[in-house]
Scaffold this active site. Structure first.
Site, PDB file in Angstrom:
ATOM      1  N   HIS A 193       1.219  -1.081   0.073  1.00  0.00           N
ATOM      2  CA  HIS A 193      -0.036   0.218   0.131  1.00  0.00           C
ATOM      3  C   HIS A 193       1.014   1.114  -0.011  1.00  0.00           C
ATOM      4  CE1 HIS A 193      -4.681  -0.226   0.280  1.00  0.00           C
ATOM      5  NE2 HIS A 193      -4.495   1.068   0.719  1.00  0.00           N
ATOM      6  N   SER A 203      -2.743  -1.845  -8.543  1.00  0.00           N
ATOM      7  CA  SER A 203      -2.793  -3.440  -8.298  1.00  0.00           C
ATOM      8  C   SER A 203      -3.053  -3.812  -9.409  1.00  0.00           C
ATOM      9  CB  SER A 203      -2.653  -3.712  -6.667  1.00  0.00           C
ATOM     10  OG  SER A 203      -2.655  -3.140  -5.959  1.00  0.00           O
ATOM     11  N   ARG A 204      -4.293  -3.635  -9.552  1.00  0.00           N
ATOM     12  CA  ARG A 204      -4.420  -4.732 -10.989  1.00  0.00           C
ATOM     13  C   ARG A 204      -4.163  -4.102 -12.088  1.00  0.00           C
ATOM     14  NH1 ARG A 204      -9.049  -2.848  -6.803  1.00  0.00           N
ATOM     15  NH2 ARG A 204     -10.046  -1.147  -8.792  1.00  0.00           N
TER      16      ARG A 204
END
Length: 380
Positions: A193, A203-204
């Protein structure tokens, strides 16, 4: 220390083999399809991925409105905030897609921060973009802002953890399947994070980038965000992240449940895309076969195909798809409307066209044909 890539169980290997086979079949099907509708499909898949990512983050824009925004249309049913989020994500996704075959490519902190700026720069400086967070981070539980789901590592640890992640991206677990590495990249980034906001999207996006760099399929066919954005799947997504990641940074935890979840996502999204490719191909063939009977030109078939697959077409999208000028596109759509194949909806600004009373019904039936999506783990 990062979350580690787990050893797959026999059933996981079997599911991964099935995914590989489906992706090979899909690649062959796409290569055999007409280039014109394949381009439309790739745009539609990108729009679906962006719309799903919006949904996960609480922004709601329909996939077809996303597609219109991608083509420069601004008269869509979405708030200014949702439009801004959509266009930012499109910018990042377009760059990710362009990197799939970039020579001398390497992951780096600068690349990740630049991608973050593309996604979040419109929030800067209220929410700092393109720089590691300088404060602690607390993730709240869905629906309960007072409940803590996860606390990220101390901000002082972020630069070192990101260096470790970049090193792993470039050289770690290279003997693992690209889909497994992509899932692990997603998990590690979202748990570090490193930014004050936009970590889920990043992240995706990183997962999509790793898959795209794998080179099996065009990047548009690689994302699982559409699948993740489905309501039940979104809940399971948060649940498995919570269970695997732990309440605090805990890289010693077992990550196999996260890999199983991702393998299910890859498998079912590939099924969905393959069904969509099949329907789209059949619709195109049916429209070509009936073109003479309806007095439709080949380029006008593009507009009818868009209506069949998406439910509507705008002049701006048709104009771009066929490289026409405004007058040519307008005349074509007016002719299709006069022939009863299309029906105009709305005024000049925001006007779109839907299926008219003489639109070939077998084409609409093909576009709406139901399909069954199987769970490869159901027999476990």
């Amino acid at each position: 220390m990062l979350y580690r890539t787990p050893r797959l169980e026999p059933l996981d290997i079997q599911v991964l083999d099935q995914i590989n086979a489906m992706r090979d079949e899909l690649r062959h099907a796409v290569r055999q399809a007409p280039a014109k509708w394949t381009l439309d499909l790739r745009k539609a898949l990108t729009a679906s991925a962006i719309a799903a990512s919006n949904t996960i983050e609480g922004y709601r824009v329909e996939a077809r409105d996303v597609a219109d925004l991608m083509d420069g249309e601004r008269e869509v049913e979405a708030s200014d905030e949702n439009k801004a989020e959509t266009l930012a994500y499109q910018q990042a996704m377009t760059y990710i897609q362009s990197l799939h075959d970039a020579p001398d490519f390497r992951y780096g902190k600068g690349l990740l921060n630049a991608l973050h700026w593309m996604l979040q720069g419109h929030h800067h400086p209220l929410k700092t973009a393109g720089q590691w967070r300088k404060t602690a981070i607390r993730i709240t539980a869905p629906g309960d802002d007072l409940a803590t789901d996860y606390e990220g590592p101390d901000q002082d640890l972020v630069p070192g953890l990101m260096s470790e992640l970049v090193d792993w991206l470039n050289g770690g677990d290279l003997d693992s399947h690209v889909l497994i590495r992509a899932a692990m990249a997603h998990l590690n980034l979202v748990k570090i994070h490193p930014w004050s906001d936009g970590n889920g999207r990043m992240s995706r996006s990183l997962q999509t980038l790793l898959i795209a760099r794998g080179g099996v399929l065009a990047p548009e066919f690689s994302s699982i965000e559409e699948w993740l954005g489905m309501p039940g799947n979104t809940w399971e997504y948060y649940k498995v992240l919570r269970e695997v990641g732990g309440p605090v940074w805990s890289p010693e935890r077992n990550t196999l449940p996260w890999i199983k979840f991702n393998l299910l996502a890859y498998h079912q999204q590939t099924q969905r895309v393959r069904r969509r490719v099949d329907r789209s191909n059949e619709c195109w063939i049916q429209l070509i076969e009936t073109a003479d009977a309806y007095g439709v030109t080949e380029r006008q078939t593009t507009a009818l195909h868009e209506v069949a697959m998406v439910g509507r077409v705008r002049r701006s999208r048709y104009e771009k798809a066929e490289a026409l000028n405004n007058q040519q596109a307008t005349r074509d759509l007016q002719a299709l409307t006069k022939a009863g194949l299309l029906t105009a909806v709305g005024q000049t600004k925001g006007r779109h066209y839907v299926a008219g009373p003489r639109f070939p019904q077998q084409v609409l039936a093909t576009a709406q044909r139901p399909h069954t999506i199987v769970n490869p783990y159901a027999a476990e």
